[in-house]
Design a protein around this motif. Structure first.
Motif, PDB file in Angstrom:
ATOM      1  N   PHE A  93       0.722  -1.159  -0.111  1.00 29.09           N
ATOM      2  CA  PHE A  93      -0.047  -0.045  -0.117  1.00 29.09           C
ATOM      3  C   PHE A  93       0.860   1.322   0.063  1.00 29.09           C
ATOM      4  O   PHE A  93       1.850   1.395   0.667  1.00 29.09           O
ATOM      5  N   SER A  94       0.470   2.152  -1.005  1.00 28.47           N
ATOM      6  CA  SER A  94       1.296   3.466  -1.195  1.00 28.47           C
ATOM      7  C   SER A  94       1.511   4.368   0.064  1.00 28.47           C
ATOM      8  O   SER A  94       2.546   4.976   0.058  1.00 28.47           O
ATOM      9  N   MET A  95       0.600   4.399   0.910  1.00 30.18           N
ATOM     10  CA  MET A  95       0.657   5.597   2.112  1.00 30.18           C
ATOM     11  C   MET A  95       0.999   4.794   3.359  1.00 30.18           C
ATOM     12  O   MET A  95       1.504   5.507   4.051  1.00 30.18           O
ATOM     13  N   ASP A  96       0.828   3.462   3.385  1.00 33.78           N
ATOM     14  CA  ASP A  96       1.045   2.720   4.806  1.00 33.78           C
ATOM     15  C   ASP A  96       2.446   1.991   4.645  1.00 33.78           C
ATOM     16  O   ASP A  96       3.031   1.426   5.628  1.00 33.78           O
ATOM     17  N   GLY A  97       2.638   1.746   3.261  1.00 30.36           N
ATOM     18  CA  GLY A  97       3.821   0.612   3.125  1.00 30.36           C
ATOM     19  C   GLY A  97       3.710  -0.766   3.743  1.00 30.36           C
ATOM     20  O   GLY A  97       4.631  -1.448   3.724  1.00 30.36           O
ATOM     21  N   ASP A  98       2.462  -0.946   4.275  1.00 28.12           N
ATOM     22  CA  ASP A  98       1.988  -2.652   4.308  1.00 28.12           C
ATOM     23  C   ASP A  98       1.491  -3.216   3.293  1.00 28.12           C
ATOM     24  O   ASP A  98       1.321  -2.897   2.303  1.00 28.12           O
ATOM     25  N   ARG A  99       1.579  -4.603   3.532  1.00 30.06           N
ATOM     26  CA  ARG A  99       1.058  -5.786   2.466  1.00 30.06           C
ATOM     27  C   ARG A  99      -0.391  -6.153   2.469  1.00 30.06           C
ATOM     28  O   ARG A  99      -0.806  -6.378   3.683  1.00 30.06           O
ATOM     29  N   ALA A 100      -0.661  -6.510   1.418  1.00 34.39           N
ATOM     30  CA  ALA A 100      -1.991  -7.355   1.467  1.00 34.39           C
ATOM     31  C   ALA A 100      -1.872  -8.683   1.676  1.00 34.39           C
ATOM     32  O   ALA A 100      -0.674  -9.137   1.274  1.00 34.39           O
ATOM     33  N   PRO A 101      -2.801  -9.353   2.428  1.00 39.99           N
ATOM     34  CA  PRO A 101      -2.307 -10.773   2.615  1.00 39.99           C
ATOM     35  C   PRO A 101      -2.693 -11.428   1.511  1.00 39.99           C
ATOM     36  O   PRO A 101      -3.964 -12.122   1.266  1.00 39.99           O
ATOM     37  N   LEU A 102      -1.931 -11.473   0.419  1.00 43.71           N
ATOM     38  CA  LEU A 102      -2.347 -12.066  -1.045  1.00 43.71           C
ATOM     39  C   LEU A 102      -2.718 -13.381  -0.896  1.00 43.71           C
ATOM     40  O   LEU A 102      -3.699 -13.806  -1.752  1.00 43.71           O
ATOM     41  N   ALA A 103      -2.040 -14.342  -0.338  1.00 38.64           N
ATOM     42  CA  ALA A 103      -2.607 -15.922  -0.306  1.00 38.64           C
ATOM     43  C   ALA A 103      -4.037 -15.936   0.113  1.00 38.64           C
ATOM     44  O   ALA A 103      -4.919 -16.531  -0.590  1.00 38.64           O
ATOM     45  N   GLU A 104      -4.285 -15.249   1.207  1.00 37.35           N
ATOM     46  CA  GLU A 104      -5.618 -15.172   1.724  1.00 37.35           C
ATOM     47  C   GLU A 104      -6.634 -14.880   0.630  1.00 37.35           C
ATOM     48  O   GLU A 104      -8.146 -15.225   0.546  1.00 37.35           O
TER      49      GLU A 104
END
Ligand SMILES: Cc1ncc(COP(=O)(O)O)c(C=O)c1O
Length: 389
Positions: free
Chosen positions: A183-194
């Motif tokens: 994510f561009s503003m928080d730098g965190d990731r999406a749980p892509l596997a889920e």
């Protein structure tokens, strides 16, 4: 000629005054110093933590030389859309290389990530469909969802249960799920596997915007989404780690063909310009060939998180090169931005509506051009700000 004062009555024009009052006014005012992490502002040199040229490739001699070579051989512009006479060999070559790089059968180029998101989503959805995106998805994804004729909803950020419920409530109709990988503003990731699992269970199409991960993550810089074959539309951009301009979507041949025929951002737009395509090919080569020391960069990013945390700043939820320093309201974010500027450092305050109310922050963006000393200068200035605020 004097314009009548009410000329813009009823239009969304002339909002600056109100925005100024709300401390939200934005202006373009910083001049980058190419090849360095510095910018010039009103005659002063500032150390910037604002560029998304994460790998410093925008001024890499090999990338620059490739852009010049391709400009000499193919010209500065493509002259027409891909479907008319704007399709050059270099477009096809780059698409083939990107498809292989991301492990997909096909890829399609766009002039910008914004254009891609805004036009792909309407091109693959219809009135009887449903499109759902993460609540923190980029403005271009939102634009695409709004332009789509499908029913549109957002799910709370990275909340898989809510996504599952929304998809279950919608039933069997054609559904598209859209999210970002990083994510561009928080730098965190999406749980892509889920997310892949939920999309699969509901038979939904899945589109993932890998803009901030392309070139940075993965064993060969292939990004975060490439490892998930279930992702139907994988979007990458060239304006960030690739150091040039443009975007691509990697997909099946069938989806590519749909986009070539029905995606307004392809059909009604001049094909990507040769210099940008030449630069993107050279950047891709540098990224996948191991010329870029990804390990060293990720080590630097980890050290930055550690140093900022030691200085009392919570860098969560990020674990990436994008680090939010949350400060609360607009006033605090602007005060911190201004303090850092007085210390010769530029880290821009990001405020609503770009981020939710009450979460104004400095967005720190780390690049290959930063050194350990630059990091220490930032940490020290932030620590001093904390001391005076
Ligand atoms: C997640 C995301 N997607 C898309 C875009 C748009 O990409 P471009 O700059 O190529 O238009 C951005 C740009 O900031 C972004 O952060």
């Amino acid at each position: 000629m004097t314009l009548p004062p009410d000329r813009f009555k009823g239009f969304r024009v002339g909002l600056e005054g109100r925005a100024e009052a709300a401390r939200l006014r934005r202006v373009e005012r910083y001049v980058p110093e190419p090849g360095t992490p510095f910018v010039v502002h009103e005659g002063r040199r500032l150390l910037s933590f604002c560029s998304n040229d994460y790998l410093g490739l925008a001024t890499d001699p090999g990338v620059v030389a490739a852009a010049v070579r391709v400009t000499e051989s193919h010209g500065t512009g493509s002259g027409a859309s891909r479907l008319v006479v704007g399709s050059f060999d270099i477009h096809d070559d780059l698409e083939r290389e990107l498809a292989a790089h991301t492990g997909r059968p096909a890829a399609l180029l766009f002039n910008a990530g914004f254009q891609a998101n805004a036009s792909i989503i309407p091109a693959v959805t219809s009135e009887d469909g449903f499109v759902v995106c993460d609540s923190k998805a980029h403005a271009s994804i939102l634009q695409g969802c709004r332009l789509s004729r499908a029913t549109f909803e957002r799910f709370p950020h990275n909340d898989i249960e809510q996504l599952d419920s929304l998809l279950a409530a919608h039933g069997e109709g054609p559904t598209l799920v859209v999210t970002e990988s990083l994510f561009s503003m928080d730098g965190d990731r999406a749980p892509l596997a889920e997310i892949c699992e939920v999309a699969d269970r509901h038979g939904a199409l899945l589109m993932v915007d890998d803009a901030h991960a392309t070139g940075v993550f993965g064993d060969r810089g292939e990004g975060l989404a490439a490892a998930y074959p279930r992702i139907d539309l994988l979007l990458g951009t060239f304006g960030k780690a690739f150091g040039s301009a443009g975007a691509f979507v990697a997909s099946s041949e069938l989806l590519r063909s749909q986009l070539v025929n029905f995606c307004s951002g392809v059909v009604f737009s001049t094909a990507p310009a040769p210099p940008a395509v030449g630069a993107a090919r050279a950047a891709l080569e540098a990224i996948r060939s191991g010329t870029i020391d990804h390990e060293c960069f990720h080590g630097f990013v980890a050290r930055a998180h550690e140093r900022l945390r030691e200085a009392g700043f919570d860098t969560s939820p990020s674990d990436s090169q994008i680090i939010p320093i949350r400060l609360g309201d607009d006033r605090a974010a602007l005060a911190c931005e201004s303090f850092l500027r007085s210390r010769g450092i530029l880290a821009i305050a990001i405020r609503p509506p770009t981020v939710p109310e009450g979460t104004a922050r400095l967005r720190i963006s780390l690049t290959h051009r930063h050194t350990g000393q630059h990091l220490e200068d930032l940490v020290e200035a932030l620590r001093d700000y904390r001391g005076v605020s």
